[in-house]
Each structure stands twice: as C-alpha cells, then as structure tokens.
Design an enzyme around this catalytic site. Sequence first.
Site, PDB file in Angstrom:
ATOM      1  CB  SER A 120      -7.260   6.265   5.068  1.00 23.71           C
ATOM      2  OG  SER A 120      -6.459   7.405   4.819  1.00 23.71           O
ATOM      3  CG  ASP A 121      -5.617   3.824  -1.055  1.00 17.41           C
ATOM      4  OD1 ASP A 121      -4.712   4.673  -1.262  1.00 17.41           O
ATOM      5  OD2 ASP A 121      -5.833   2.885  -1.839  1.00 17.41           O
ATOM      6  CD1 TRP A 122      -2.144  10.049  -0.697  1.00 12.85           C
ATOM      7  CD2 TRP A 122      -2.164   8.113   0.409  1.00 12.85           C
ATOM      8  NE1 TRP A 122      -1.001   9.968   0.071  1.00 12.85           N
ATOM      9  CE2 TRP A 122      -0.983   8.807   0.752  1.00 12.85           C
ATOM     10  CE3 TRP A 122      -2.380   6.877   1.025  1.00 12.85           C
ATOM     11  CZ2 TRP A 122      -0.026   8.305   1.649  1.00 12.85           C
ATOM     12  CZ3 TRP A 122      -1.442   6.369   1.911  1.00 12.85           C
ATOM     13  CH2 TRP A 122      -0.282   7.084   2.212  1.00 12.85           C
TER      14      TRP A 122
END
Length: 733
Positions: free
Chosen positions: A260-262
């Site tokens: 995932s992106d952050w």
Amino acid sequence: MTLQAFALLAAAALVRGETPTKVPRDAPRGAAAWEAAHSSAAAALGKLSQQDKINIVTGVGWNKGPCVGNTPAISSINYPQLCLQDGPLGVRFGSSITAFTPGIQAASTWDVDLIRQRGEYMGAEFKGCGIHVQLGPVAGPLGKVPQGGRNWEGFGVDPYLTGIAMAETIEGIQSAGVQATAKHYILNEQELNRETMSSNVDDRTLHELYLWPFADAVHSNVASVMCSYNKINGTWACENDRVLNVILKQELGFPGYVMSDWNAQHSTDDAANHGMDMTMPGSDFNGGTILWGPQLDSAVNSGRVPKSRLDDMVERILAAWYLLGQDSNYPAINIGANVQGNHKENVRAVARDGIVLLKNDDGILPLKKPAKLALIGSAAVVNPQGLNSCQDQGCNKGALGMGWGSGAVNYPYFVAPYDALKARAQEDGTTVSLHNSDSTSGVANVASDADAAIVVITADSGEGYITVEGAAGDRLNLDPWHNGNELVKAVAAANKNTIVVVHSVGPIILETILATEGVKAIVWAGLPSQENGNALVDILYGLASPSGKLVYTIAKREQDYGTAVVRGDDTFPEGLFVDYRHFDKENIEPRYEFGFGLSYTNFTYADLELTSTATAGPATGETIPGGAADLWEEVATVTATITNSGGVDGAEVAQLYLTLPSSAPATPPKQLRGFAKLKLAAGASGTATFSLRRRDLSYWDTGRGQWVVPEGEFGVSVGASSRDIRLTGSFRV
Ligand SMILES: *[C@@H]1O[C@H](CO)[C@@H](O)[C@H](O)[C@H]1NC(C)=O
Ligand SMILES: *[C@@H]1O[C@H](CO)[C@@H](O)[C@H](O)[C@H]1NC(C)=O
C-alpha cells in the site's frame, strides 16, 4: 574534474558513425528467475508460524523503525528487518547520498544508457545504505494534468517513453540487488483530493495510456508495485479486485507483491482478498488505526481471509527478496553511510543532456567569451536560508533542482548558476554582475551594459501535504513563479541579448516572454538537481550541444491542453487524447510540441527502410511477466540514416510515430513507438534502428479484452519531434 577535462571526455564519447543505443533494448527477462525465487519462498513458508506470516505482511507502524517502512526480522529463515525507503531520485533522509536528477529530467535526455546508469547508481546507493526496497520509480501520475503536483517524479506524459524509462530504471536498480517499486498504481493524476476522489476511466484508455508503463515495469521483473491513494470506479486502489487481481496479477502476470501507499489501506478483509500483499507503514500516521496485524490474524482465523491468501502474500514478498539475492550478505541498515561514489557524474550528464534548447536567435548561444555578463533572478543562487532549510524541499527559494514532497531528498551540495558561471567566467576574464532577486528594481543597472543578460525563472510543484506559496501540491496555473514574466521584460528592456533560463517541473506558458523584444534565447533547463549550474554552463558555453527534447507539449494557452485539475471525481472525458494526442486530433498549434528541441548543429534524415512480419489479430501467447508473451516480440523494424550536417558535434533524438490503420477504432493520429539517440560528430552519419514489438502495433480491444493488431496500412513517421517529421513510409499488415 575541470570543465576542459569534462569536455574532452564528452567529445571522446562521440563515436563517429556508430549507433550507440537501440530502443527498445532486449533486456534480461525472467520468468525462470521468478520461478526459482517462488520455490525458495514456498520452502521457507513451511518454517513460518502464522504470527511470522502476519509480521512479514504488516509494517511495524509509523515512525517506529530506521526506515520510512519496516517489517520485523524473522530469525527462523534469516529474514532481516526489512527496510523500505523513499524515493524515486535517491535515498530520502540520507546524509551522504547523491541527489539524482528527477525522473522528468532523465526522460528529457531520451538516452537509455544514462537512464539505465542512473538506475544502477541509485540501486548502489540504496544497497550501500542497507535498504532492501527503493520506493520508486514513478509511472503514475503519467502527467495528463499539466499542473499535476508530482508529474516531475515520473518520466513525462507519453506511455511509451515512460515505459522504456521504467524498464531501464528498474533493471538498473535491481541489477544492484535492490528491490524496485513501480508506483503509484493507478490513475492518481493530481494532488487535490487524491485521498478521496475516484478516477473512472474506460478500459481502453486505462490499457493504452496509464497501465502501459506498468506493464513494462512488470516485464522488467519489478519486485513490488505500490497501490495508490485514490479510488477507481468508486473502490479504493488498494482493495480493488479488478485493478489488483484481474489486471495486475492475472493479465500482466505480476509475480511480486503489492504494497500500500502510506496509509492508503482502508479495510482488513477486502484489501487482503482483493490483492494487496503488504501494508505500509502498518498503522495510520497517529499510530492508532491498525488494519492488519492482529486484525488480519482474526480474519484468517475466522476464515474471512483464506489461509492460502496469507501464504500467497508471504510467498510473493519472500520471492522478491530471493529474486534480488538479498538472502545472502546484504549490508546492515545504515542510512547515514557515504554512498556517493562517482555518481555525481551521472547527475551532471543527465542534467546537461536533459536541457532543451527552445529558441536561439542569431546564434547567440553558445556564448563566445563575452567581456561582461549579467545574471538575474533569485534562482541564480543557492537558497540564502540554507541549502536544505525547507523540509522535503518544500519551498521555492533560490535555485531550483527538484520539486517537493516525499519524492525529494536533501542535497549533499548544490552548484547554482552563479557558482558555475563565475568559475567559467574567471577562465575567460569575463565580468559577471549579479542581481539575485526577482524584483525588477535595479535590474536595468545590472543588465544594461552587459554583452548578454541571463535571467533565470522557475515553476515548482510537489506533494500536497506541503503548501508552497499557495500551491497545495498542484500548480495554481502555468505561469512562471515570482512574476517571472515581469522580470524577463525588465531585463530585456535593458539588454537586447537576453537569454531566458527556465527551471521548471513542467510546462509554463511562454507567450509573454516570446513577445518580448530582446529575448534571443530560451534554455529549458528542467530540474537539474545538485549539478544545476554546471549543467547549464556546459550548454551555455557549448561544451556540449543541447540534445534534450520536450517530454510534454508547451501550449500557447493553458486551456489548450483540454485537461486540468478536477474537483470531485475524475471521469477522464479526454480518453486517449492527452497532450500531443489531443493537440494533433483537435488541430491545435502548440508553441513547442512534444519531442521538440534545438541543437547547435543540424541533422538530416534519409533512407527510411521498413520490414514487417506482423500479422493481424489478437495477442494469444502464454502469460509472462508483462502480459501475453507475443506482445513483447519484435515484429517490425524501421531504420533511417541520420547525418550531422552542421559544424559541431552533437546528438539527435530521432523519433518514430505510428499511425494505426483506419480499421482500428478512433485512435490518436500519431503515437510515439520508437526513439533512438545518436551521438554524432560533425559530418558523421549513423543508423537509427527502431524495433517495434507486437504491442507497439496493437490497440486494446475492449470487447475482446485483448490487444489486437489491426489489419491495414500502418503509417510510419520519423522525425526530430512529433511535428517535425522528416521521413514517412508505411507497411501493410
Ligand atoms: C470502470 O468502469 C467503466 C465503466 O463501466 C469500465 O469500462 C471500466 O472497465 C471500469 N474499470 C475498472 C478498472 O474497473
Ligand atoms: C543549420 O542550418 C541552418 C539553415 O538550415 C543554417 O542557417 C545554420 O547555420 C546551420 N547550423 C549549423 C551549426 O551548421
């Protein structure tokens, strides 16, 4: 190195009559390598408890480890504390690292060897710091919105060029033993509302524009793909079954893992069941909400997420680790290590060869030992408040080398235009007078008695968590910042030999400047990072002939692009018609077209030759990383002879644009499908070879859900830009 020594080296690199590059390059492809890595991973799975597995897929939480992303070590398989670190142009928060040029500058060189070397050097620095996973390169945003805040992190608005640059960069990074991450997947084209909006695009546009460079990334065995913040058709990218499972893992045959992106994860079960494999950073930014970890454990125990799915996540993550050979002798994490080596040479070469000469009246450039030069603009000197005084480069003060955000790094040093110009001027006995502000008052005094006046203007953008001069990531408009137009007018009013240097994240509207009498030259110097001034002086003084070409269109008016930052959801009404595809279709005259760039010499094009073995119909090959195997086979070759007919050594980017037969449904008039950069000494000729793969001849047939080569006549245009076509031909399929 002295400038003379540098020039000698550059000249030595010019090989008379030889083609130095061939695009696309036949890179090592690795279905077999992935299979071996997956076997090792499957064997390791047997030694892991369920808690080990949960730990491998769940970050330790925000701000809880040495890197921006971390997972715990697993001693039973000698698996380390995994370190994931930003970003696409170097080691973020490193103290003795190289600030490589942004992707947009690398693309502007159109030089696959420099792009590859940039990847290799970045990989070497990440490895030297003990980082396992580099969070780059960037293929999304692609850049359909010219104001888009993060466009500069990627490789320009053309999917073919971006795809080649992704492949070269990933192969470079991974050849050093570091896992690369292709991001942000997918359809995150602006900063405004990126964490709430939905991007809704038709299937054909998705495949032909936005997915295209990710297919190159997968084909180059990228270890990891990062899902983006936005929704797609109303479903978050990191829990979108069609985007992750169907398109990325099945259609493109991606054997690695999706992170995932952050804080882009929104669910426990859907994220797991719909294709996400690792959550980063493992908590929200307050450390409170945790969606995997214990939550995933109960979801698996209760059967909401199958055990086999957890095993698949872990196998993918471990396979990537084995694929890169990180299971033996990997350095310990030390973000502070000095890893610079000679890498600044690549920064200087990319910064220099990515410079695009837009205008050069009366041959004012290169400079010829002027007695007096004036240098004007706040961007002529290093930020007076300190080189790295703005966190994540979140300001536009002093000389510009990159945009801002998590994709920026601290500079180890910075050579501003004034530093480099002063050094060069001393050699020639030239006086340089400086006006290091953007205020017009006092400009006339400095500029009026100089042989030439160089004025440096900028435009900046970045990631939306920082607002700079009112811009929350995306640019507010396409004007130069700090009243750049007024500054140029004031300089040109005082000096009829005015040279405008633009350091910018993307296109600006140049009409006011072009209408200003006395503006003789425009040097589009892009984002040159730490070698800003050196690269500029190399070009201003003709130590190298300019050889960069635009990787986006510069329009006459902002509204000519037909795309802009959207409020609410984005329905992508422009479809395939983005940048030059739109200008060509609508017959809009750009100011400087995609692929444009002048030189200090001239090139002629001759002897177009075409051969094709292509057959009409869909690609039906078995799925390899990147999609159907036959999509990647070369089915046509085009060659042309390029001659440097001018007086000095130089390099030319020959470009091939393809026009599909009319049997293909509404397709852009021309699409880039090949390029070759030839370094040619004065008088020398070389052969540009364009190898077209089956995918280069195909369109996405939505009804069939397949790539199809249409039947009929394919138009081939070879030239110096998307509109400066020098040779045309055709072949039938
Ligand atoms: C989104 O919806 C459109 C319209 O129904 C459809 O054509 C497209 O394939 C969908 N895309 C994805 C990724 O689900
Ligand atoms: C390039 O060609 C133009 C005319 O087409 C000519 O004016 C110019 O001098 C040439 N430049 C060089 C460097 O040979």
